[in-house]
Design a protein around this motif. Structure first.
Motif, PDB file in Angstrom:
ATOM      1  N   LEU A  25     -85.239 -59.793  98.436  1.00 33.33           N
ATOM      2  CA  LEU A  25     -86.366 -60.561  98.950  1.00 33.33           C
ATOM      3  C   LEU A  25     -86.056 -62.058  98.908  1.00 33.33           C
ATOM      4  O   LEU A  25     -86.361 -62.783  99.864  1.00 33.33           O
ATOM      5  CB  LEU A  25     -87.609 -60.249  98.124  1.00 33.33           C
ATOM      6  CG  LEU A  25     -88.938 -60.726  98.654  1.00 33.33           C
ATOM      7  CD1 LEU A  25     -89.220 -60.126 100.021  1.00 33.33           C
ATOM      8  CD2 LEU A  25     -90.043 -60.350  97.689  1.00 33.33           C
ATOM      9  N   ALA A  26     -85.441 -62.527  97.833  1.00 31.76           N
ATOM     10  CA  ALA A  26     -85.056 -63.940  97.735  1.00 31.76           C
ATOM     11  C   ALA A  26     -83.999 -64.286  98.773  1.00 31.76           C
ATOM     12  O   ALA A  26     -84.020 -65.381  99.351  1.00 31.76           O
ATOM     13  CB  ALA A  26     -84.551 -64.247  96.333  1.00 31.76           C
ATOM     14  N   ARG A  27     -83.085 -63.378  99.022  1.00 34.67           N
ATOM     15  CA  ARG A  27     -82.067 -63.620 100.040  1.00 34.67           C
ATOM     16  C   ARG A  27     -82.667 -63.635 101.441  1.00 34.67           C
ATOM     17  O   ARG A  27     -82.262 -64.415 102.297  1.00 34.67           O
ATOM     18  CB  ARG A  27     -80.973 -62.557  99.949  1.00 34.67           C
ATOM     19  CG  ARG A  27     -79.715 -62.957 100.677  1.00 34.67           C
ATOM     20  CD  ARG A  27     -78.681 -61.911 100.546  1.00 34.67           C
ATOM     21  NE  ARG A  27     -78.933 -60.977 101.644  1.00 34.67           N
ATOM     22  CZ  ARG A  27     -78.401 -59.793 101.763  1.00 34.67           C
ATOM     23  NH1 ARG A  27     -77.615 -59.344 100.828  1.00 34.67           N
ATOM     24  NH2 ARG A  27     -78.651 -59.036 102.788  1.00 34.67           N
ATOM     25  N   HIS A  28     -83.658 -62.769 101.659  1.00 41.22           N
ATOM     26  CA  HIS A  28     -84.300 -62.688 102.967  1.00 41.22           C
ATOM     27  C   HIS A  28     -85.051 -63.971 103.319  1.00 41.22           C
ATOM     28  O   HIS A  28     -85.040 -64.404 104.466  1.00 41.22           O
ATOM     29  CB  HIS A  28     -85.255 -61.490 102.998  1.00 41.22           C
ATOM     30  CG  HIS A  28     -86.056 -61.392 104.238  1.00 41.22           C
ATOM     31  ND1 HIS A  28     -85.507 -61.031 105.446  1.00 41.22           N
ATOM     32  CD2 HIS A  28     -87.367 -61.612 104.469  1.00 41.22           C
ATOM     33  CE1 HIS A  28     -86.457 -61.027 106.362  1.00 41.22           C
ATOM     34  NE2 HIS A  28     -87.596 -61.381 105.787  1.00 41.22           N
ATOM     35  N   CYS A  29     -85.703 -64.567 102.341  1.00 36.58           N
ATOM     36  CA  CYS A  29     -86.474 -65.790 102.604  1.00 36.58           C
ATOM     37  C   CYS A  29     -85.906 -66.965 101.796  1.00 36.58           C
ATOM     38  O   CYS A  29     -86.652 -67.742 101.209  1.00 36.58           O
ATOM     39  CB  CYS A  29     -87.947 -65.571 102.316  1.00 36.58           C
ATOM     40  SG  CYS A  29     -88.322 -65.163 100.620  1.00 36.58           S
ATOM     41  N   ALA A  30     -84.587 -67.103 101.790  1.00 35.94           N
ATOM     42  CA  ALA A  30     -83.923 -68.116 100.965  1.00 35.94           C
ATOM     43  C   ALA A  30     -84.276 -69.536 101.380  1.00 35.94           C
ATOM     44  O   ALA A  30     -84.526 -70.387 100.520  1.00 35.94           O
ATOM     45  CB  ALA A  30     -82.409 -67.924 101.032  1.00 35.94           C
ATOM     46  N   ARG A  31     -84.323 -69.805 102.653  1.00 35.93           N
ATOM     47  CA  ARG A  31     -84.578 -71.177 103.094  1.00 35.93           C
ATOM     48  C   ARG A  31     -85.967 -71.666 102.667  1.00 35.93           C
ATOM     49  O   ARG A  31     -86.070 -72.734 102.058  1.00 35.93           O
ATOM     50  CB  ARG A  31     -84.395 -71.295 104.597  1.00 35.93           C
ATOM     51  CG  ARG A  31     -84.562 -72.722 105.068  1.00 35.93           C
ATOM     52  CD  ARG A  31     -84.098 -72.874 106.450  1.00 35.93           C
ATOM     53  NE  ARG A  31     -82.650 -72.638 106.438  1.00 35.93           N
ATOM     54  CZ  ARG A  31     -81.861 -72.897 107.438  1.00 35.93           C
ATOM     55  NH1 ARG A  31     -82.353 -73.377 108.541  1.00 35.93           N
ATOM     56  NH2 ARG A  31     -80.575 -72.657 107.370  1.00 35.93           N
ATOM     57  N   PRO A  32     -87.048 -70.946 102.964  1.00 38.46           N
ATOM     58  CA  PRO A  32     -88.340 -71.454 102.488  1.00 38.46           C
ATOM     59  C   PRO A  32     -88.483 -71.405 100.962  1.00 38.46           C
ATOM     60  O   PRO A  32     -89.129 -72.273 100.374  1.00 38.46           O
ATOM     61  CB  PRO A  32     -89.370 -70.558 103.165  1.00 38.46           C
ATOM     62  CG  PRO A  32     -88.643 -69.407 103.705  1.00 38.46           C
ATOM     63  CD  PRO A  32     -87.214 -69.795 103.830  1.00 38.46           C
ATOM     64  N   LEU A  33     -87.857 -70.419 100.333  1.00 38.22           N
ATOM     65  CA  LEU A  33     -87.954 -70.299  98.878  1.00 38.22           C
ATOM     66  C   LEU A  33     -87.299 -71.491  98.198  1.00 38.22           C
ATOM     67  O   LEU A  33     -87.932 -72.210  97.421  1.00 38.22           O
ATOM     68  CB  LEU A  33     -87.309 -68.994  98.417  1.00 38.22           C
ATOM     69  CG  LEU A  33     -87.207 -68.768  96.915  1.00 38.22           C
ATOM     70  CD1 LEU A  33     -88.590 -68.654  96.304  1.00 38.22           C
ATOM     71  CD2 LEU A  33     -86.384 -67.542  96.618  1.00 38.22           C
ATOM     72  N   PHE A  34     -86.036 -71.721  98.488  1.00 38.40           N
ATOM     73  CA  PHE A  34     -85.323 -72.804  97.819  1.00 38.40           C
ATOM     74  C   PHE A  34     -85.772 -74.167  98.324  1.00 38.40           C
ATOM     75  O   PHE A  34     -85.792 -75.138  97.562  1.00 38.40           O
ATOM     76  CB  PHE A  34     -83.821 -72.621  97.965  1.00 38.40           C
ATOM     77  CG  PHE A  34     -83.322 -71.407  97.242  1.00 38.40           C
ATOM     78  CD1 PHE A  34     -83.449 -71.297  95.881  1.00 38.40           C
ATOM     79  CD2 PHE A  34     -82.756 -70.362  97.937  1.00 38.40           C
ATOM     80  CE1 PHE A  34     -83.012 -70.168  95.207  1.00 38.40           C
ATOM     81  CE2 PHE A  34     -82.312 -69.232  97.278  1.00 38.40           C
ATOM     82  CZ  PHE A  34     -82.431 -69.132  95.914  1.00 38.40           C
ATOM     83  N   GLY A  35     -86.159 -74.246  99.588  1.00 42.13           N
ATOM     84  CA  GLY A  35     -86.667 -75.512 100.115  1.00 42.13           C
ATOM     85  C   GLY A  35     -87.938 -75.955  99.434  1.00 42.13           C
ATOM     86  O   GLY A  35     -88.103 -77.135  99.089  1.00 42.13           O
ATOM     87  N   SER A  36     -88.854 -75.023  99.216  1.00 44.71           N
ATOM     88  CA  SER A  36     -90.120 -75.392  98.576  1.00 44.71           C
ATOM     89  C   SER A  36     -89.927 -75.718  97.100  1.00 44.71           C
ATOM     90  O   SER A  36     -90.570 -76.637  96.575  1.00 44.71           O
ATOM     91  CB  SER A  36     -91.154 -74.286  98.752  1.00 44.71           C
ATOM     92  OG  SER A  36     -90.702 -73.088  98.174  1.00 44.71           O
ATOM     93  N   VAL A  37     -89.050 -75.004  96.421  1.00 43.14           N
ATOM     94  CA  VAL A  37     -88.791 -75.309  95.010  1.00 43.14           C
ATOM     95  C   VAL A  37     -88.092 -76.659  94.875  1.00 43.14           C
ATOM     96  O   VAL A  37     -88.467 -77.478  94.026  1.00 43.14           O
ATOM     97  CB  VAL A  37     -87.981 -74.180  94.339  1.00 43.14           C
ATOM     98  CG1 VAL A  37     -87.532 -74.589  92.955  1.00 43.14           C
ATOM     99  CG2 VAL A  37     -88.803 -72.915  94.265  1.00 43.14           C
ATOM    100  N   VAL A  38     -87.098 -76.917  95.712  1.00 40.81           N
ATOM    101  CA  VAL A  38     -86.396 -78.199  95.654  1.00 40.81           C
ATOM    102  C   VAL A  38     -87.346 -79.343  96.002  1.00 40.81           C
ATOM    103  O   VAL A  38     -87.306 -80.402  95.364  1.00 40.81           O
ATOM    104  CB  VAL A  38     -85.161 -78.182  96.587  1.00 40.81           C
ATOM    105  CG1 VAL A  38     -84.613 -79.562  96.819  1.00 40.81           C
ATOM    106  CG2 VAL A  38     -84.095 -77.281  96.016  1.00 40.81           C
ATOM    107  N   ALA A  39     -88.223 -79.135  96.971  1.00 40.84           N
ATOM    108  CA  ALA A  39     -89.184 -80.184  97.332  1.00 40.84           C
ATOM    109  C   ALA A  39     -90.147 -80.463  96.184  1.00 40.84           C
ATOM    110  O   ALA A  39     -90.434 -81.633  95.884  1.00 40.84           O
ATOM    111  CB  ALA A  39     -89.950 -79.777  98.581  1.00 40.84           C
ATOM    112  N   SER A  40     -90.626 -79.422  95.521  1.00 41.49           N
ATOM    113  CA  SER A  40     -91.547 -79.650  94.405  1.00 41.49           C
ATOM    114  C   SER A  40     -90.837 -80.311  93.225  1.00 41.49           C
ATOM    115  O   SER A  40     -91.420 -81.176  92.560  1.00 41.49           O
ATOM    116  CB  SER A  40     -92.222 -78.350  93.983  1.00 41.49           C
ATOM    117  OG  SER A  40     -91.288 -77.421  93.511  1.00 41.49           O
ATOM    118  N   VAL A  41     -89.589 -79.949  92.976  1.00 38.49           N
ATOM    119  CA  VAL A  41     -88.829 -80.606  91.897  1.00 38.49           C
ATOM    120  C   VAL A  41     -88.551 -82.063  92.260  1.00 38.49           C
ATOM    121  O   VAL A  41     -88.665 -82.954  91.409  1.00 38.49           O
ATOM    122  CB  VAL A  41     -87.513 -79.843  91.613  1.00 38.49           C
ATOM    123  CG1 VAL A  41     -86.614 -80.634  90.691  1.00 38.49           C
ATOM    124  CG2 VAL A  41     -87.803 -78.489  91.022  1.00 38.49           C
TER     125      VAL A  41
END
Length: 125
Positions: A25-41
């Motif tokens: 699931l994380a691999r399937h939606c990697a761009r929005p997942l990591f993008g949103s976490v990096v943006a919040s950090v």
């Protein structure tokens, strides 16, 4: 969101299957997942550095501690993106950041930042 909209098969899984499902699931939606976490950090880091510059030079050594202490916030952002991915929705970074006040207000963030933050059992739950 209703159970008939699930994009995964709903069935009991053992631990290894659950880990595999989470990774897929994380691999399937990697761009929005990591993008949103990096943006919040990045937003949190910018606010911490701005606060440290306002408070004085001695606070520059502590901004990273605040960034680490707020890790439960980033976890909640990631879970928001993954929860929507389970139901087939694609969450953009902008949508995840817009939902951040609602996510923080409706979760047990106060306990996650206080007594549960230093729990040795936290990584298991």
């Amino acid at each position: 969101m209703s159970p008939d909209q699930l994009s995964v098969e709903l069935r009991p899984r053992n631990g290894w299957e659950a880990i595999d499902l989470g990774l897929q699931l994380a691999r399937h939606c990697a761009r929005p997942l990591f993008g949103s976490v990096v943006a919040s950090v990045a937003i949190t880091a910018a606010l911490c550095l701005a606060a440290a510059s306002l408070l004085g030079e001695e606070w520059y050594d502590w901004w990273w501690v605040v960034l680490w202490w707020l890790k439960p916030v980033y976890d909640r952002v990631a879970m928001h993106v993954l929860a929507h991915a389970v139901f087939g929705d694609t969450v953009t970074v902008r949508d995840a950041l817009a939902a951040l006040p609602h996510i923080l207000r409706n979760s047990s963030l106060a306990s996650a930042l206080t007594w549960r933050r230093l729990s040795l059992y936290r990584s298991v739950t």
